[in-house]
Design a protein around this motif. Structure first.
Motif, PDB file in Angstrom:
ATOM      1  N   MET A   1     -31.876  27.056  -7.610  1.00 48.92           N
ATOM      2  CA  MET A   1     -30.772  26.069  -7.277  1.00 48.92           C
ATOM      3  C   MET A   1     -31.288  24.688  -7.132  1.00 48.92           C
ATOM      4  N   THR A   2     -30.299  23.965  -7.593  1.00 47.98           N
ATOM      5  CA  THR A   2     -30.608  22.429  -7.907  1.00 47.98           C
ATOM      6  C   THR A   2     -30.575  21.826  -6.538  1.00 47.98           C
ATOM      7  N   MET A   3     -31.126  20.385  -6.590  1.00 46.81           N
ATOM      8  CA  MET A   3     -31.373  19.591  -5.320  1.00 46.81           C
ATOM      9  C   MET A   3     -29.900  19.428  -5.003  1.00 46.81           C
ATOM     10  N   ASP A   4     -28.946  18.884  -5.758  1.00 41.42           N
ATOM     11  CA  ASP A   4     -27.557  18.837  -4.847  1.00 41.42           C
ATOM     12  C   ASP A   4     -26.922  19.847  -4.681  1.00 41.42           C
ATOM     13  N   ARG A   5     -26.951  20.886  -5.231  1.00 44.48           N
ATOM     14  CA  ARG A   5     -26.335  22.133  -4.604  1.00 44.48           C
ATOM     15  C   ARG A   5     -26.943  22.570  -3.315  1.00 44.48           C
ATOM     16  N   GLU A   6     -28.594  22.391  -3.121  1.00 47.14           N
ATOM     17  CA  GLU A   6     -29.058  22.600  -1.829  1.00 47.14           C
ATOM     18  C   GLU A   6     -28.535  21.691  -0.741  1.00 47.14           C
ATOM     19  N   LYS A   7     -28.416  20.527  -1.283  1.00 46.00           N
ATOM     20  CA  LYS A   7     -27.683  19.387  -0.078  1.00 46.00           C
ATOM     21  C   LYS A   7     -26.189  19.943   0.244  1.00 46.00           C
ATOM     22  N   GLU A   8     -25.722  20.034  -0.937  1.00 46.65           N
ATOM     23  CA  GLU A   8     -24.156  20.535  -0.509  1.00 46.65           C
ATOM     24  C   GLU A   8     -24.146  21.756   0.301  1.00 46.65           C
ATOM     25  N   ASN A   9     -24.886  22.878  -0.038  1.00 51.92           N
ATOM     26  CA  ASN A   9     -25.004  23.797   0.944  1.00 51.92           C
ATOM     27  C   ASN A   9     -25.491  23.810   2.385  1.00 51.92           C
ATOM     28  N   ALA A  10     -26.359  22.762   2.497  1.00 52.59           N
ATOM     29  CA  ALA A  10     -26.818  22.383   3.830  1.00 52.59           C
ATOM     30  C   ALA A  10     -25.842  21.686   4.677  1.00 52.59           C
ATOM     31  N   LEU A  11     -24.959  20.682   3.827  1.00 54.80           N
ATOM     32  CA  LEU A  11     -23.858  20.166   4.330  1.00 54.80           C
ATOM     33  C   LEU A  11     -22.828  20.971   4.905  1.00 54.80           C
ATOM     34  N   ARG A  12     -22.499  21.992   4.056  1.00 53.95           N
ATOM     35  CA  ARG A  12     -21.419  22.958   4.534  1.00 53.95           C
ATOM     36  C   ARG A  12     -21.830  23.815   5.698  1.00 53.95           C
ATOM     37  N   MET A  13     -23.241  24.319   5.901  1.00 57.45           N
ATOM     38  CA  MET A  13     -23.652  24.963   6.849  1.00 57.45           C
ATOM     39  C   MET A  13     -23.555  24.004   8.028  1.00 57.45           C
ATOM     40  N   LEU A  14     -23.995  22.912   8.148  1.00 54.77           N
ATOM     41  CA  LEU A  14     -23.993  22.116   9.165  1.00 54.77           C
ATOM     42  C   LEU A  14     -22.670  21.965   9.666  1.00 54.77           C
ATOM     43  N   GLU A  15     -21.565  21.497   8.754  1.00 58.72           N
ATOM     44  CA  GLU A  15     -20.115  21.496   9.308  1.00 58.72           C
ATOM     45  C   GLU A  15     -19.864  22.893   9.966  1.00 58.72           C
ATOM     46  N   GLY A  16     -20.206  24.019   9.261  1.00 62.36           N
ATOM     47  CA  GLY A  16     -19.801  25.217  10.208  1.00 62.36           C
ATOM     48  C   GLY A  16     -20.592  25.550  11.311  1.00 62.36           C
ATOM     49  N   CYS A  17     -21.797  25.156  11.626  1.00 57.73           N
ATOM     50  CA  CYS A  17     -22.258  25.149  13.038  1.00 57.73           C
ATOM     51  C   CYS A  17     -21.627  24.256  13.900  1.00 57.73           C
ATOM     52  N   VAL A  18     -21.245  22.888  13.452  1.00 57.22           N
ATOM     53  CA  VAL A  18     -20.453  21.795  14.254  1.00 57.22           C
ATOM     54  C   VAL A  18     -19.077  22.715  14.685  1.00 57.22           C
ATOM     55  N   CYS A  19     -18.448  23.406  13.867  1.00 56.88           N
ATOM     56  CA  CYS A  19     -17.032  23.843  14.101  1.00 56.88           C
ATOM     57  C   CYS A  19     -17.207  24.965  15.058  1.00 56.88           C
ATOM     58  N   ARG A  20     -18.243  25.846  14.712  1.00 55.90           N
ATOM     59  CA  ARG A  20     -18.664  26.933  15.637  1.00 55.90           C
ATOM     60  C   ARG A  20     -18.819  26.625  16.832  1.00 55.90           C
ATOM     61  N   LEU A  21     -19.740  25.738  17.256  1.00 57.70           N
ATOM     62  CA  LEU A  21     -20.223  25.127  18.606  1.00 57.70           C
ATOM     63  C   LEU A  21     -18.849  24.717  19.120  1.00 57.70           C
ATOM     64  N   SER A  22     -18.094  24.030  18.554  1.00 63.11           N
ATOM     65  CA  SER A  22     -16.735  23.505  19.137  1.00 63.11           C
ATOM     66  C   SER A  22     -15.789  24.160  19.776  1.00 63.11           C
ATOM     67  N   VAL A  23     -15.867  25.649  19.361  1.00 63.94           N
ATOM     68  CA  VAL A  23     -14.903  26.688  19.631  1.00 63.94           C
ATOM     69  C   VAL A  23     -15.671  27.785  20.433  1.00 63.94           C
ATOM     70  N   THR A  24     -16.814  28.049  20.578  1.00 72.25           N
ATOM     71  CA  THR A  24     -17.675  29.033  21.279  1.00 72.25           C
ATOM     72  C   THR A  24     -17.293  29.060  22.804  1.00 72.25           C
ATOM     73  N   ASP A  25     -17.355  30.439  23.426  1.00 76.47           N
ATOM     74  CA  ASP A  25     -17.246  30.355  24.832  1.00 76.47           C
ATOM     75  C   ASP A  25     -18.557  30.954  25.375  1.00 76.47           C
ATOM     76  N   GLU A  26     -19.529  31.002  24.520  1.00 74.37           N
ATOM     77  CA  GLU A  26     -20.829  31.903  25.023  1.00 74.37           C
ATOM     78  C   GLU A  26     -21.941  30.601  24.878  1.00 74.37           C
ATOM     79  N   MET A  27     -22.810  30.471  26.072  1.00 80.27           N
ATOM     80  CA  MET A  27     -23.908  29.428  26.141  1.00 80.27           C
ATOM     81  C   MET A  27     -24.746  29.873  25.126  1.00 80.27           C
ATOM     82  N   GLU A  28     -25.427  30.960  24.967  1.00 88.54           N
ATOM     83  CA  GLU A  28     -26.241  31.402  23.932  1.00 88.54           C
ATOM     84  C   GLU A  28     -25.775  30.940  22.385  1.00 88.54           C
TER      85      GLU A  28
END
Length: 78
Positions: A1-28
Motif C-alpha cells: 500500500m502506498t503512503m498516500d493510500r495509507e494516509k487516505e485510509n487513516a483519514l477515513r477511519m478517523l472520520e468513521g470514529c468521529v461519526c460513531r463517537l457522536s452517535v453512540t449511547d454506550e460509554m465503553e
C-alpha cells in the motif's frame, strides 16, 4: 500500500470514529472510539512528518546540501 493510500485510509477511519463517537449511547464504545481516534490521528501525524522530512531533504539537495540559518539581531539588555 502506498503512503498516500495509507494516509487516505487513516483519514477515513478517523472520520468513521468521529461519526460513531457522536452517535453512540454506550460509554465503553465512546472511550473505544476516542482511543482509536488517537491511533488514526497518530498515523496521519507520522505520514505528515515523513512528508515534511522528505521535502526538507529534497530542498537541501536542490540547494547543494547547504543549510541556511537566518540570524536576527537581538537588543542588548543592560
Amino acid at each position: 500500500m502506498t503512503m498516500d493510500r495509507e494516509k487516505e485510509n487513516a483519514l477515513r477511519m478517523l472520520e468513521g470514529c468521529v461519526c460513531r463517537l457522536s452517535v453512540t449511547d454506550e460509554m465503553e464504545e465512546a472511550y473505544r472510539m476516542y482511543y482509536f481516534m488517537t491511533v488514526w490521528a497518530t498515523q496521519i501525524l507520522n505520514h505528515t512528518l515523513h512528508r515534511i522530512e522528505e521535502q526538507n531533504k529534497q530542498k537541501e539537495q536542490e540547494e547543494g546540501g547547504e543549510t541556511h540559518v537566518r540570524r536576527t539581531k537581538r537588543k542588548r539588555q543592560c
